[in-house]
Design an enzyme around this catalytic site. Structure first.
Site, PDB file in Angstrom:
ATOM      1  N   LYS A 160       0.833  -1.215   0.000  1.00  8.98           N
ATOM      2  CA  LYS A 160       0.000   0.000   0.000  1.00  8.98           C
ATOM      3  C   LYS A 160       0.867   1.265   0.000  1.00  8.98           C
ATOM      4  O   LYS A 160       0.642   2.170  -0.791  1.00  8.98           O
ATOM      5  CB  LYS A 160      -0.929   0.021   1.242  1.00  8.98           C
ATOM      6  CG  LYS A 160      -1.887  -1.165   1.315  1.00  8.98           C
ATOM      7  CD  LYS A 160      -2.802  -1.056   2.510  1.00  8.98           C
ATOM      8  CE  LYS A 160      -2.124  -1.088   3.855  1.00  8.98           C
ATOM      9  NZ  LYS A 160      -1.432  -2.357   4.189  1.00  8.98           N
ATOM     10  N   ARG A 162     -10.049   0.511   8.351  1.00 10.56           N
ATOM     11  CA  ARG A 162      -9.579  -0.860   8.577  1.00 10.56           C
ATOM     12  C   ARG A 162     -10.639  -1.730   9.218  1.00 10.56           C
ATOM     13  O   ARG A 162     -10.418  -2.926   9.388  1.00 10.56           O
ATOM     14  CB  ARG A 162      -8.397  -0.805   9.532  1.00 10.56           C
ATOM     15  CG  ARG A 162      -7.058  -1.022   8.897  1.00 10.56           C
ATOM     16  CD  ARG A 162      -6.030  -0.702   9.941  1.00 10.56           C
ATOM     17  NE  ARG A 162      -4.814  -1.390   9.719  1.00 10.56           N
ATOM     18  CZ  ARG A 162      -3.760  -0.837   9.119  1.00 10.56           C
ATOM     19  NH1 ARG A 162      -3.823   0.380   8.650  1.00 10.56           N
ATOM     20  NH2 ARG A 162      -2.656  -1.518   8.995  1.00 10.56           N
ATOM     21  N   ARG A 215      11.686  -5.385   5.393  1.00  9.21           N
ATOM     22  CA  ARG A 215      11.442  -3.977   5.043  1.00  9.21           C
ATOM     23  C   ARG A 215      12.326  -3.049   5.879  1.00  9.21           C
ATOM     24  O   ARG A 215      12.527  -3.270   7.073  1.00  9.21           O
ATOM     25  CB  ARG A 215       9.984  -3.593   5.293  1.00  9.21           C
ATOM     26  CG  ARG A 215       9.798  -2.083   5.153  1.00  9.21           C
ATOM     27  CD  ARG A 215       8.389  -1.624   5.225  1.00  9.21           C
ATOM     28  NE  ARG A 215       7.659  -2.219   6.318  1.00  9.21           N
ATOM     29  CZ  ARG A 215       6.344  -2.141   6.441  1.00  9.21           C
ATOM     30  NH1 ARG A 215       5.634  -1.524   5.523  1.00  9.21           N
ATOM     31  NH2 ARG A 215       5.745  -2.696   7.459  1.00  9.21           N
ATOM     32  N   ARG A 229      10.938  -1.006  11.586  1.00 13.37           N
ATOM     33  CA  ARG A 229       9.752  -0.753  12.429  1.00 13.37           C
ATOM     34  C   ARG A 229       9.609  -1.800  13.527  1.00 13.37           C
ATOM     35  O   ARG A 229       9.818  -2.993  13.296  1.00 13.37           O
ATOM     36  CB  ARG A 229       8.497  -0.755  11.542  1.00 13.37           C
ATOM     37  CG  ARG A 229       8.207   0.592  10.936  1.00 13.37           C
ATOM     38  CD  ARG A 229       7.149   0.567   9.878  1.00 13.37           C
ATOM     39  NE  ARG A 229       5.922  -0.142  10.212  1.00 13.37           N
ATOM     40  CZ  ARG A 229       4.856  -0.172   9.417  1.00 13.37           C
ATOM     41  NH1 ARG A 229       4.865   0.492   8.270  1.00 13.37           N
ATOM     42  NH2 ARG A 229       3.778  -0.847   9.756  1.00 13.37           N
ATOM     43  N   ARG A 281      -0.216  -9.044  13.167  1.00 15.04           N
ATOM     44  CA  ARG A 281      -0.844  -8.074  12.249  1.00 15.04           C
ATOM     45  C   ARG A 281      -1.574  -8.799  11.125  1.00 15.04           C
ATOM     46  O   ARG A 281      -2.662  -8.383  10.709  1.00 15.04           O
ATOM     47  CB  ARG A 281       0.216  -7.136  11.666  1.00 15.04           C
ATOM     48  CG  ARG A 281       0.666  -6.101  12.669  1.00 15.04           C
ATOM     49  CD  ARG A 281       1.992  -5.493  12.290  1.00 15.04           C
ATOM     50  NE  ARG A 281       1.951  -4.769  11.042  1.00 15.04           N
ATOM     51  CZ  ARG A 281       3.016  -4.579  10.248  1.00 15.04           C
ATOM     52  NH1 ARG A 281       4.186  -5.077  10.587  1.00 15.04           N
ATOM     53  NH2 ARG A 281       2.887  -3.911   9.142  1.00 15.04           N
TER      54      ARG A 281
HETATM   55  P1  AP5 Z   1       4.842  -1.569   1.903  1.00 14.75           P
HETATM   56  O1  AP5 Z   1       4.535  -0.765   0.693  1.00 14.75           O
HETATM   57  O2  AP5 Z   1       5.531  -0.888   3.039  1.00 14.75           O
HETATM   58  O3  AP5 Z   1       3.518  -2.347   2.390  1.00 14.75           O
HETATM   59  P2  AP5 Z   1       2.241  -1.811   3.177  1.00 14.75           P
HETATM   60  O4  AP5 Z   1       1.051  -2.514   2.624  1.00 14.75           O
HETATM   61  O5  AP5 Z   1       2.217  -0.307   3.182  1.00 14.75           O
HETATM   62  O6  AP5 Z   1       2.599  -2.392   4.587  1.00 14.75           O
HETATM   63  P3  AP5 Z   1       2.422  -1.787   6.035  1.00 14.75           P
HETATM   64  O7  AP5 Z   1       3.118  -2.730   6.946  1.00 14.75           O
HETATM   65  O8  AP5 Z   1       2.890  -0.349   6.101  1.00 14.75           O
HETATM   66  O9  AP5 Z   1       0.922  -1.854   6.220  1.00 14.75           O
HETATM   67  P4  AP5 Z   1       0.197  -1.896   7.557  1.00 14.75           P
HETATM   68  O10 AP5 Z   1      -1.184  -1.761   7.075  1.00 14.75           O
HETATM   69  O11 AP5 Z   1       0.473  -3.044   8.428  1.00 14.75           O
HETATM   70  O12 AP5 Z   1       0.871  -0.676   8.360  1.00 14.75           O
HETATM   71  P5  AP5 Z   1       0.385   0.766   8.745  1.00 14.75           P
HETATM   72  O13 AP5 Z   1       1.550   1.634   8.797  1.00 14.75           O
HETATM   73  O14 AP5 Z   1      -0.803   1.187   7.951  1.00 14.75           O
HETATM   74  O15 AP5 Z   1       5.720  -2.819   1.438  1.00 14.75           O
HETATM   75  C1  AP5 Z   1       6.184  -3.786   2.373  1.00 14.75           C
HETATM   76  C2  AP5 Z   1       7.535  -4.352   1.913  1.00 14.75           C
HETATM   77  O16 AP5 Z   1       7.343  -5.050   0.671  1.00 14.75           O
HETATM   78  C3  AP5 Z   1       8.599  -3.278   1.624  1.00 14.75           C
HETATM   79  O17 AP5 Z   1       9.849  -3.785   2.009  1.00 14.75           O
HETATM   80  C4  AP5 Z   1       8.536  -3.087   0.112  1.00 14.75           C
HETATM   81  O18 AP5 Z   1       9.776  -2.666  -0.420  1.00 14.75           O
HETATM   82  C5  AP5 Z   1       8.164  -4.491  -0.360  1.00 14.75           C
HETATM   83  N1  AP5 Z   1       7.353  -4.469  -1.576  1.00 14.75           N
HETATM   84  C6  AP5 Z   1       6.322  -3.616  -1.886  1.00 14.75           C
HETATM   85  N2  AP5 Z   1       5.819  -3.927  -3.097  1.00 14.75           N
HETATM   86  C7  AP5 Z   1       6.537  -5.006  -3.542  1.00 14.75           C
HETATM   87  C8  AP5 Z   1       6.481  -5.794  -4.725  1.00 14.75           C
HETATM   88  N3  AP5 Z   1       5.595  -5.543  -5.702  1.00 14.75           N
HETATM   89  N4  AP5 Z   1       7.353  -6.822  -4.830  1.00 14.75           N
HETATM   90  C9  AP5 Z   1       8.255  -7.101  -3.850  1.00 14.75           C
HETATM   91  N5  AP5 Z   1       8.362  -6.385  -2.709  1.00 14.75           N
HETATM   92  C10 AP5 Z   1       7.506  -5.358  -2.566  1.00 14.75           C
HETATM   93  O19 AP5 Z   1      -0.171   0.507  10.243  1.00 14.75           O
HETATM   94  C11 AP5 Z   1       0.701   0.197  11.296  1.00 14.75           C
HETATM   95  C12 AP5 Z   1      -0.094   0.066  12.582  1.00 14.75           C
HETATM   96  O20 AP5 Z   1      -0.748   1.326  12.886  1.00 14.75           O
HETATM   97  C13 AP5 Z   1      -1.238  -0.964  12.585  1.00 14.75           C
HETATM   98  O21 AP5 Z   1      -0.780  -2.265  12.863  1.00 14.75           O
HETATM   99  C14 AP5 Z   1      -2.136  -0.400  13.703  1.00 14.75           C
HETATM  100  O22 AP5 Z   1      -1.597  -0.672  14.973  1.00 14.75           O
HETATM  101  C15 AP5 Z   1      -2.030   1.099  13.471  1.00 14.75           C
HETATM  102  N6  AP5 Z   1      -3.070   1.588  12.549  1.00 14.75           N
HETATM  103  C16 AP5 Z   1      -2.858   2.197  11.358  1.00 14.75           C
HETATM  104  N7  AP5 Z   1      -4.020   2.512  10.774  1.00 14.75           N
HETATM  105  C17 AP5 Z   1      -4.996   2.074  11.601  1.00 14.75           C
HETATM  106  C18 AP5 Z   1      -6.414   2.071  11.524  1.00 14.75           C
HETATM  107  N8  AP5 Z   1      -7.056   2.590  10.459  1.00 14.75           N
HETATM  108  N9  AP5 Z   1      -7.112   1.525  12.555  1.00 14.75           N
HETATM  109  C19 AP5 Z   1      -6.486   1.021  13.640  1.00 14.75           C
HETATM  110  N10 AP5 Z   1      -5.133   0.961  13.761  1.00 14.75           N
HETATM  111  C20 AP5 Z   1      -4.395   1.489  12.745  1.00 14.75           C
END
Ligand code: AP5
Length: 206
Positions: A13, A87, A126, A152, A163
């Site tokens: 994402k 979410r 990552r 992270r 997660r």
């Molecule tokens: P990346 O692009 O970073 O993936 P992502 O989907 O953004 O992963 P996140 O871990 O950031 O998502 P998340 O939803 O868990 O975290 P968030 O910060 O929102 O890519 C991941 C890896 O893959 C990288 O190394 C990249 O280089 C690689 N990659 C990407 N594309 C690729 C491809 N095509 N091929 C190969 N490799 C690839 O949330 C974190 C925390 O915040 C949550 O756990 C929760 O505690 C809290 N939180 C956030 N939002 C909410 C909400 N709405 N409600 C409640 N809690 C929330």
């Protein structure tokens, strides 16, 4: 353009959001980034911080309030891309109400599909540049020498498993919610990042 990106942790994402916002000239709104910024500034409640680091979701109202304030900022005038929000179904309902109050409507909800086995591998390797926020993968898109990298807390193996479980239990319920509204588009998130971007643009009809 008002877009929501939904997908399990590690589905790409954040990587795709950065490419799409350049294309559409709209800001990325990532609740994860906003919460991590609050953690750095020392403004995040300690209990919420512990929940996040263990891989749980923070309470709905916390992120709904963040979004309520953020979407009124000037850069959101022509649209925005929501990454990681909503979410849960209550968050999606709240978003619907926030947009209706402002006479705005979502254009599309994009679901990035990636199998669980690949997600674990993506997350554990990552790293993010502390200064620019650029996302790297130690194997697939290695950081340049000398980059100031962050690993992270919730990318440690125990939190990653939690997660992914939370996504399957809570966030996956969003998909039928948006399907019923005719907004959901599924995109295969496996392949080179630029191939995934092409699929996303096709799904968005551009
Ligand atoms: P990346 O692009 O970073 O993936 P992502 O989907 O953004 O992963 P996140 O871990 O950031 O998502 P998340 O939803 O868990 O975290 P968030 O910060 O929102 O890519 C991941 C890896 O893959 C990288 O190394 C990249 O280089 C690689 N990659 C990407 N594309 C690729 C491809 N095509 N091929 C190969 N490799 C690839 O949330 C974190 C925390 O915040 C949550 O756990 C929760 O505690 C809290 N939180 C956030 N939002 C909410 C909400 N709405 N409600 C409640 N809690 C929330």
């Amino acid at each position: 353009m008002l877009i929501v990106l939904v997908g399990p942790p590690g589905s790409g994402k954040g990587t795709q959001a950065k490419l799409l916002i350049d294309r559409y000239g709209i800001p990325q709104i990532s609740t994860g980034d906003m919460l991590r910024a609050a953690k750095k500034n020392g403004t995040l409640d300690k209990d919420i911080l512990a929940l996040m680091d263990r891989g749980g979701l923070v309470p709905d109202q916390v992120v709904i309030d963040l979004i309520d304030r953020r979407i009124d900022e000037a850069d959101c005038k022509n649209g925005f891309l929501l990454d990681g929000f909503p979410r849960t179904v209550p968050q999606a309902e709240a978003l619907g109400a926030l947009l209706e109050k402002r006479s705005r409507k979502l254009d599309a909800v994009i679901q990035l599909d990636v199998a669980r086995g690949l997600l674990e591998e993506r997350l554990i390797h990552r790293r993010t540049d502390k200064r620019t926020g650029q996302i790297y993968h130690l194997v697939y898109s290695p950081p340049p020498p000398g980059a100031d990298l962050e690993h992270r807390a919730d990318d440690q193996p125990a939190a990653v498993g939690k997660r992914l479980d939370v996504y399957e239990e809570m966030t996956a319920a969003l998909l039928p919610y948006y399907q019923a509204k005719g907004l959901l588009r599924r995109v295969d998130g496996v392949g080179k990042p630029e191939e995934v971007t092409s699929r996303l643009l096709a799904a968005l009809g551009t």
